[in-house]
Design an enzyme around this catalytic site. Structure first.
Site, PDB file in Angstrom:
ATOM      1  CB  CYS A   2      -0.869   0.014   1.241  1.00 15.09           C
ATOM      2  SG  CYS A   2      -1.843  -1.473   1.406  1.00 15.09           S
ATOM      3  NE  ARG A  30       4.557   2.029  -1.177  1.00 18.33           N
ATOM      4  CZ  ARG A  30       5.717   1.582  -0.729  1.00 18.33           C
ATOM      5  NH1 ARG A  30       6.820   1.879  -1.366  1.00 18.33           N
ATOM      6  NH2 ARG A  30       5.769   0.829   0.348  1.00 18.33           N
ATOM      7  CD1 TRP A  73      -1.439  -4.984  -4.642  1.00 20.85           C
ATOM      8  CD2 TRP A  73      -1.213  -6.192  -2.775  1.00 20.85           C
ATOM      9  NE1 TRP A  73      -1.139  -6.270  -4.999  1.00 20.85           N
ATOM     10  CE2 TRP A  73      -0.996  -7.038  -3.878  1.00 20.85           C
ATOM     11  CE3 TRP A  73      -1.135  -6.742  -1.490  1.00 20.85           C
ATOM     12  CZ2 TRP A  73      -0.698  -8.398  -3.741  1.00 20.85           C
ATOM     13  CZ3 TRP A  73      -0.833  -8.094  -1.358  1.00 20.85           C
ATOM     14  CH2 TRP A  73      -0.623  -8.900  -2.474  1.00 20.85           C
ATOM     15  CD  GLU A 468      12.764 -11.569 -15.031  1.00 12.76           C
ATOM     16  OE1 GLU A 468      12.219 -12.097 -14.048  1.00 12.76           O
ATOM     17  OE2 GLU A 468      12.462 -10.436 -15.431  1.00 12.76           O
ATOM     18  CE  LYS A 472       9.513  -8.545 -15.902  1.00 12.98           C
ATOM     19  NZ  LYS A 472      10.385  -8.643 -14.792  1.00 12.98           N
ATOM     20  CG  HIS A 491      13.118 -35.418 -18.025  1.00 12.37           C
ATOM     21  ND1 HIS A 491      13.469 -36.753 -18.076  1.00 12.37           N
ATOM     22  CD2 HIS A 491      14.204 -34.729 -18.447  1.00 12.37           C
ATOM     23  CE1 HIS A 491      14.721 -36.855 -18.494  1.00 12.37           C
ATOM     24  NE2 HIS A 491      15.195 -35.636 -18.732  1.00 12.37           N
TER      25      HIS A 491
HETATM   26  C1  AGP Z   1       9.305  -8.021 -11.174  1.00 16.72           C
HETATM   27  O1  AGP Z   1       8.898  -7.844 -12.486  1.00 16.72           O
HETATM   28  C2  AGP Z   1       8.252  -8.309 -10.232  1.00 16.72           C
HETATM   29  N1  AGP Z   1       7.239  -7.333 -10.254  1.00 16.72           N
HETATM   30  C3  AGP Z   1       8.627  -8.798  -8.851  1.00 16.72           C
HETATM   31  O2  AGP Z   1       8.872 -10.160  -9.006  1.00 16.72           O
HETATM   32  C4  AGP Z   1       9.812  -8.152  -8.107  1.00 16.72           C
HETATM   33  O3  AGP Z   1      10.999  -8.452  -8.763  1.00 16.72           O
HETATM   34  C5  AGP Z   1       9.866  -8.696  -6.657  1.00 16.72           C
HETATM   35  O4  AGP Z   1       8.690  -8.347  -6.013  1.00 16.72           O
HETATM   36  C6  AGP Z   1      11.062  -8.222  -5.893  1.00 16.72           C
HETATM   37  O5  AGP Z   1      11.072  -6.841  -5.728  1.00 16.72           O
HETATM   38  P1  AGP Z   1      12.380  -6.087  -5.263  1.00 16.72           P
HETATM   39  O6  AGP Z   1      13.389  -6.225  -6.338  1.00 16.72           O
HETATM   40  O7  AGP Z   1      11.940  -4.677  -5.041  1.00 16.72           O
HETATM   41  O8  AGP Z   1      12.845  -6.749  -3.993  1.00 16.72           O
END
Ligand code: AGP
Length: 591
Positions: A2, A30, A73, A468, A472, A491
């Site tokens: 939040c 946020r 949030w 990763e 994304k 597998h």
């Molecule tokens: C990234 O695209 C994500 N939104 C999320 O996984 C993010 O990387 C994760 O919440 C960690 O955040 P930070 O790097 O601020 O610790």
């Protein structure tokens, strides 16, 4: 999670509401499922709350020059007006906004209800105004009430209280970040969960630490949880508000992808002596753990490959939320390296407190210079990516990979070579960030937009990169995406391949190239649409996104950029809000 903002300007002309709305818009990354604002106008508390984003709302303004706001949030209780903050006490004297989770809220709530309080929401937050009401009824001052209630809470919490009777705005921090901003003339004072909320007004800040409260006044007064007054240093933040604007871009995400033209160079611009000092610590330590969450956790996984390839060194990567399970491996000689864009992720902070309790040393690789992680670490590397606002991390990720690579080269005694390779890489990456390349990616996004699944395969360092890539694509386009090690396909996952299933093969100019091409052929023979992200074209590819010829380590950055562009254009072509994807928040400050 939040976002909270408090505003104090008693000599103003009742503009608190519009100032708070502006700040909430800047904090929307946020949390953006609902919002609320409270002000005090002639000693009367006014509150508005609504579901949705503050930037889409047209609610009627409130009068008053002191107030606070919240962008939510949801954690406890669904997305509804009644669960939006601020929450009030029984007498409508107090309003509270909160960031965090009150882990013991159920027992506090039951006890309050037994004592006759009527709670109207399903949130954990609502216990706060009622507990404060009780403390005030016992004759405590508002300051002592806030301290006493703060001490009752379990979990990581920060909250702001507006007391209409005394016209006081007061805040408490125990876990989630709070920063006080003071305008040059000191006639406007802000308190927020992040600096962008008030950076357009001031860059002069005080940091609140855990276990502290502040009474907002011309000169904010700080106290610890024993009620003793404390002195704090006013710090000037080297940021300008232009740094957090989209400029000519339509979205923060594409702006931040394009920022990679410069951000990689800023990331590798580290003090060589400091790098060497930390590299020596890594080489002499008894175990090194890289920890992070989400994308940052994938960077930690990538770090494992980089250290092995460059420095012949084994490091452990652990997802921060699982780190506690490794506590018995921690010694004072163990090094824990936290990777985080925000430096505020709750699971990482928890993991670091476990490490601290075992006496292990902490290094952090963060973007925010003044974050909680930076402040508790024995040494901090700043990745210097500039403010990253889109929820999907892009430039911070590649900058983290660059800093991790520098460290690995330094551990191998090859810092200069690493530096040179990374500078070269930054130059080559520029070729991907041009309109022609973007058009090609856009055309691919158009072709993939109706896919139900997208699979991504890679080997070696391109395996965690595939993981990763899946994050994304999923978070921005809502298409189910999954990354695999190329060798794992047969597998199990190959059962999911049918005619036209998109499979992205991440290929580097390294020993794994031939094998990942073989894996691409295996899926192609089962009908997959094969997309190659690779320095060389290959007949197996139905679609080819060319990447520069770089070494294995460099491919972790070079191969990621086309995926970032693809995720962005998939989100756009599907009509989604790419900067604020559903259910996600930029900074995850709850466990
Ligand atoms: C990234 O695209 C994500 N939104 C999320 O996984 C993010 O990387 C994760 O919440 C960690 O955040 P930070 O790097 O601020 O610790």
């Amino acid at each position: 999670m939040c976002g909270v903002i408090g505003y104090w300007c008693p000599e103003g002309f009742g503009e608190a509401f519009s100032v708070i709305v502006d700040s909430l818009k800047k904090l929307e990354y946020r949390g953006y499922d609902s919002f609320g604002i409270a002000t005090i106008n002639r000693s009367v508390l006014g509150v508005v709350r609504a579901v949705g984003k503050v930037s889409d709302s047209k609610c009627l303004p409130l009068g008053g020059s002191v107030g606070m706001g919240h962008t939510r949030w949801a954690t406890h209780g669904g997305v509804s007006e009644k669960n939006s903050h601020p929450h009030r006490d029984c007498n409508n004297r107090l309003a509270v906004v909160h960031n965090g989770i009150i882990e013991n809220f159920q027992e506090l709530r039951i006890a309050l209800e037994l004592r006759g309080h009527i709670l109207r929401s399903d949130t954990d937050t609502e216990v706060l105004p009622h507990l404060l009401e009780e403390a005030l009824n016992l004759g405590m001052s508002i300051k002592d009430s806030v301290i006493s209630v703060s001490k009752m809470l379990k979990g990581r919490n920060s909250f702001l209280v507006l007391d209409s009777l005394t016209s006081t705005l007061i805040a408490s921090r125990n876990g989630s970040p709070l920063i006080v901003g003071v305008s040059d003339s000191s006639n406007e004072v802000f308190i927020a969960s992040d600096i962008p909320a008030f950076l357009h007004k001031t860059n002069q800040v005080y940091y609140l630490d855990d276990g502290q409260v502040v009474i907002l006044d011309k000169i904010p007064e700080f106290f610890d949880f024993t009620g003793v007054s404390i002195n704090k240093r006013l710090i000037t933040i080297p940021w300008k508000s232009e740094m957090i604007s989209k400029g000519d871009y339509e979205h923060f995400m594409i702006k931040e992808i394009m920022d990679q033209k410069d951000s990689l160079i800023s990331a590798i611009n580290q003090n060589p002596e400091e790098i060497m000092r930390v590299a020596e610590e890594i080489n002499n330590s008894h175990g090194v753990f890289f920890i992070g969450c989400g994308t940052a956790a994938k960077v930690c996984h990538i770090a494992e490959y980089i250290f092995s390839k460059v420095a012949d060194k084994h490091i452990n990567f652990v997802t921060a939320s699982e780190f506690e399970n490794y506590r018995h491996f921690l010694l004072p000689e163990t090094l824990v390296i936290a990777v985080s864009q925000s430096g505020e992720t709750a699971d990482v902070l928890n993991a670091l407190s476990v490490a601290k309790s075992k006496g292990s040393k902490i290094i952090s690789i963060v973007n925010s210079p003044t974050s909680s992680m930076a402040r508790i670490s024995d040494y901090t590397f700043l990745i210097n990516a500039g403010v990253e606002k889109a929820v999907a991390s892009t430039k911070a990720t590649t900058s983290q990979i660059a800093v991790v690579s520098l460290l690995a080269y330094a551990c191998a005694g090859k810092l200069r070579e690493g530096d040179r390779l990374l500078v070269e890489l930054a130059g080559k990456v520029n070729d991907l960030l041009n309109p022609r390349y973007e058009e090609r990616v856009k055309a691919l996004a158009d072709r993939l937009k109706d896919s139900e699944n997208i699979f991504i395969i890679g080997r070696g360092i391109n395996y965690p990169l595939a993981l990763e890539s899946a994050i994304k694509i999923m978070e921005v386009s809502y298409i189910h995406a999954q990354g695999f090690a190329g060798g794992e396909l047969k597998h199990g996952p190959i059962a999911l391949i049918t005619r036209g299933t998109p499979v992205i093969a991440l290929v580097a100019d390294d020993d794994n190239a031939q094998e990942i091409i073989s894996n691409a052929m295996e899926v192609k023979s089962r009908g997959a649409l094969v997309i190659g992200i690779s320095p060389e074209n290959n007949p197996v590819f139905d679609y080819w996104l060319k990447t520069p010829k770089v070494n294995t380590v460099g491919s972790a950055i070079a191969n990621l950029i086309p995926v970032q562009l693809l995720a962005y254009h998939l989100g756009i072509v599907k009509g989604f809000n790419v900067d604020y994807p559903r259910n996600l928040a930029k900074s995850v400050t709850v466990k």
